[in-house]
Write a protein that holds these residues in place. Structure first.
Motif, short mmCIF file in Angstrom:
data_model
loop_
_atom_site.label_atom_id
_atom_site.label_comp_id
_atom_site.label_asym_id
_atom_site.label_seq_id
_atom_site.Cartn_x
_atom_site.Cartn_y
_atom_site.Cartn_z
N VAL A 70 0.85 -1.21 0.00
CA VAL A 70 0.00 0.00 0.00
C VAL A 70 0.88 1.25 0.00
O VAL A 70 0.71 2.14 -0.82
CB VAL A 70 -0.95 0.02 1.23
CG1 VAL A 70 -1.88 1.23 1.15
CG2 VAL A 70 -1.74 -1.27 1.32
N ILE A 71 1.82 1.29 0.95
CA ILE A 71 2.79 2.40 0.97
C ILE A 71 4.20 1.80 0.96
O ILE A 71 4.39 0.70 1.48
CB ILE A 71 2.61 3.30 2.22
CG1 ILE A 71 2.64 2.44 3.50
CG2 ILE A 71 1.35 4.13 2.14
CD1 ILE A 71 2.75 3.24 4.78
N PRO A 72 5.17 2.51 0.39
CA PRO A 72 6.54 1.99 0.45
C PRO A 72 7.04 1.99 1.90
O PRO A 72 6.81 2.94 2.65
CB PRO A 72 7.34 3.01 -0.38
CG PRO A 72 6.33 3.69 -1.24
CD PRO A 72 5.06 3.73 -0.43
N GLN A 123 -0.95 5.62 -6.89
CA GLN A 123 -0.33 6.64 -7.72
C GLN A 123 0.77 6.06 -8.59
O GLN A 123 1.23 4.95 -8.36
CB GLN A 123 0.29 7.71 -6.82
CG GLN A 123 -0.73 8.42 -5.97
CD GLN A 123 -0.13 9.58 -5.21
OE1 GLN A 123 1.06 9.86 -5.31
NE2 GLN A 123 -0.95 10.25 -4.44
N LYS A 124 1.20 6.89 -9.55
CA LYS A 124 2.39 6.53 -10.33
C LYS A 124 3.57 7.31 -9.77
O LYS A 124 3.39 8.35 -9.12
CB LYS A 124 2.19 6.91 -11.79
CG LYS A 124 1.20 5.99 -12.48
CD LYS A 124 1.46 5.94 -13.96
CE LYS A 124 0.79 4.73 -14.54
NZ LYS A 124 1.40 4.24 -15.74
N ALA A 145 2.85 -4.04 -7.53
CA ALA A 145 2.08 -3.40 -6.45
C ALA A 145 2.07 -1.88 -6.59
O ALA A 145 1.11 -1.23 -6.20
CB ALA A 145 2.65 -3.80 -5.09
N PHE A 146 3.15 -1.32 -7.13
CA PHE A 146 3.28 0.13 -7.15
C PHE A 146 3.25 0.72 -8.58
O PHE A 146 3.87 1.76 -8.84
CB PHE A 146 4.53 0.57 -6.38
CG PHE A 146 4.35 0.39 -4.88
CD1 PHE A 146 3.63 1.32 -4.14
CD2 PHE A 146 4.84 -0.73 -4.24
CE1 PHE A 146 3.43 1.15 -2.77
CE2 PHE A 146 4.64 -0.92 -2.87
CZ PHE A 146 3.92 0.02 -2.14
N ASN A 147 2.54 0.04 -9.46
CA ASN A 147 2.23 0.60 -10.79
C ASN A 147 3.47 0.97 -11.61
O ASN A 147 3.49 2.01 -12.29
CB ASN A 147 1.34 1.86 -10.64
CG ASN A 147 0.20 1.60 -9.69
OD1 ASN A 147 -0.48 0.59 -9.81
ND2 ASN A 147 0.01 2.48 -8.71
N ILE A 148 4.48 0.13 -11.52
CA ILE A 148 5.71 0.40 -12.27
C ILE A 148 5.84 -0.64 -13.39
O ILE A 148 5.92 -1.84 -13.11
CB ILE A 148 6.95 0.34 -11.34
CG1 ILE A 148 6.84 1.44 -10.27
CG2 ILE A 148 8.24 0.48 -12.13
CD1 ILE A 148 7.86 1.35 -9.16
#
Ligand code: HXC
Length: 514
Positions: free
Chosen positions: A158-160, A253-254, A350-353
């Motif tokens: 969810v968050i880094p 977010q991206k 998970a982080f849209n990369i």
């Protein structure tokens, strides 16, 4: 008391607490080559951005003389700030205060800032420098650890979450970093182990130093617990800041876009890969001529070096690279490199990369050691991670793509969006020599000149399969491309898949081969 006097009293109180464990303890900390907890936070965050909370929290333990001990901030500093403008929640254990040991209130300060990070949807950085569970507090300390682990797990994906090991991180303390996304270590300063050398000596009779047991290099090179290795605290802080610039604040977010730049390295891409398929090369050179400004942040640089993972930018946007490294073990997949790749792929997803895979490898590493170490279970993680990922996934086959390696390295069959191949690629079920020895065994055995016959059959196999055109004829690869076109084709593929939608069946969660 007048407001003015109150303000003066507040300043005095703050100054006392902000001194941590006092001058003597700070001197000891500095003599060990370490910064204080407060200086570490200030060195990571943008200038004047740090806001501290819970400065006056105190422990409530009354046993073992604890009723007479006032511990500044209960041994941990917490707050918020920014890194290159990105909002950050941060905490740092203060070793000058009772060895940074973790009691219940200390833990609750940490869980409070973790809860805030999750609510605000911003990265959380934890600086670890602690003797572990505060022995005097017993179960309170254990409860505290459990509450941290629970939050690490809830915040995962969810968050880094970033862990920095800047001193001892012993006993149960190791598991919070192990649950986070990125772990940073510093030469001679970081020490991570479940049981220390004294316990090992008394139980097993083995003598070992803290450094050899769980020093920075051990975790960066051997265990893979650490993702970034630095030779000084300052270098470590620069690495953290660089990482923050590559990743988004949260999973909705991206990552921030930067001004697109051409690669700085001007080397001709065709000259990087030797024409002899047995000759190694450094795949990071290929990455350097593909990414904007040739800037590449490698993760797990010293661990499982037969695969390279890390972040670069293309057209100003963050891209995750997964690349076989022919310089080490011919770039094979083994237990460690499978773990390394699978974890990174899951992070990117998970982080849209988006993920770009550069493939050149002869398959999974054969041998009893690997089989017994669980190469089936570990190798399956790569298949799982690529198949599960819904971010844009693009593969370029540079040279070899044999057998399980062909499938595993983001093949069309695992859901790649685009697969391209250089004309020099060899796509086959296994290497030509191994294949010829098996399928032409009889002919080779019966030949008068066995070596000549083997060579003939190897060549026959190469001519038939060791090229990209059989795969291209079946549509398994989308295009055979010239090496010089690689960057522009990747830029287009990334741009066109920017809004990709890829649904998965509804489920609570999958069961990856942990
Ligand atoms: C209470 C502690 C402490 C602890 C250190 N201190 N660790 N107090 N609980 N866990 C105190 C010391 O008493 C000392 O207090 C001060 O911190 C500095 O410690 P030193 O020993 O003087 O420092 P140093 O020589 O640098 O050695 C650091 C160290 C050593 C290697 C970390 O302190 C150590 O071995 N500590 C215990 C480590 C440990 O076994 N932890 C596991 C706990 S059990 P004074 O007053 O003299 O300054 C655990 C299980 C949790 O963590 C499981 C959760 C799932």
């Amino acid at each position: 008391m007048s407001l003015k006097k109150n303000i003066l009293a507040l300043r005095e109180k703050k100054a006392i607490v902000q001194k941590g464990g006092g001058d003597e303890a700070i001197e000891k900390q500095v003599a060990m080559g370490k910064l204080t907890a407060r200086d570490r936070i200030l060195a990571i965050l943008d200038k004047n951005s740090f806001h501290e909370y819970d400065l006056f929290v105190v422990h409530e333990e009354r046993n073992f003389g604890m009723d007479k001990k006032v511990l500044a901030g209960d041994g941990v500093i917490t707050g918020t700030g920014t890194v290159y403008g990105a909002p950050i929640c941060i905490y740092a254990q203060d070793f000058t205060v009772m060895g940074g040991s973790l009691g219940l209130k200390h833990a609750r300060k940490i869980t409070k800032i973790m809860d805030l990070a999750l609510k605000l949807q911003v990265p959380c950085i934890g600086i670890n420098d602690s003797g572990g569970a505060r022995i005097q507090e017993g179960i309170g300390a254990l409860a505290g650890y459990g509450e941290i682990f629970y939050r690490n797990t809830m915040a995962s994906g969810v968050i880094p979450q970033i862990s920095v090991i800047l001193g001892p991180c012993a006993g149960g303390a190791v598991y919070s970093p192990a649950l986070t996304d990125f772990v940073f270590v510093v030469e001679n300063i970081s020490k991570m182990f479940i049981t220390g050398p004294n316990v090992i000596e008394s139980v097993l009779g083995e003598k070992i130093s803290q450094e050899d047991l769980g020093g920075a290099r051990v975790h960066a090179e051997i265990t893979g617990n650490a993702h970034f290795y630095a030779s000084s605290e300052q270098e470590c802080f620069e690495q953290i800041k660089q990482l923050i610039r590559f990743i988004p604040w949260n999973n909705t977010q991206k990552a921030k876009s930067f001004e697109p730049k051409p690669p700085k390295v001007k080397k001709n891409i065709e000259n990087i890969i030797p024409s002899d398929p047995k000759q190694p090369y450094d795949v990071r050179e290929v990455i350097s001529v593909l990414v904007d400004d040739s800037e590449f942040l490698e993760i797990h640089e010293l661990f499982a070096q037969n695969i390279v993972v890390g972040f670069g930018r293309m057209n100003g946007e963050t891209v995750g690279f997964v690349a076989n490294q022919p310089m080490y073990l011919a770039g094979v997949l083994d237990c460690d490199s499978s773990d390394k790749a699978a974890r990174f792929i899951r992070y990117c997803d998970a982080f849209n990369i988006p993920i770009v895979t550069l493939e050149d490898m002869p398959g999974y590493l054969p041998g009893v050691d690997q089989e017994h170490a669980g190469v089936i279970r570990h190798g399956a993680k790569v298949l799982y991670a690529y198949s599960e990922a819904t971010v844009p996934k693009i593969t370029v086959i540079l040279r070899k793509a044999y057998g399980g390696g062909y499938i595993a390295m983001n093949s069309r069959h695992l859901g790649a969006d685009f697969v391209f191949s250089w004309p020099s690629a060899e796509i086959a079920v296994m290497g030509p020599e191994g294949a010829a020895n098996i399928i032409f065994k009889k002919e080779i055995m019966e030949a008068e000149d066995q070596d000549a016959m083997r060579q003939l059959k190897v060549q026959e196999y190469i001519d038939k399969f060791a090229n990209p055109y059989v795969a291209a004829s079946k549509g398994y690869i989308d295009g055979v491309i010239e090496p010089s076109e690689t960057r522009s084709i990747l830029l287009h593929a990334l741009a066109i898949s920017n809004k990709k939608i890829d649904d998965r069946p509804t489920k609570k969660h999958g069961i990856p081969p942990f």
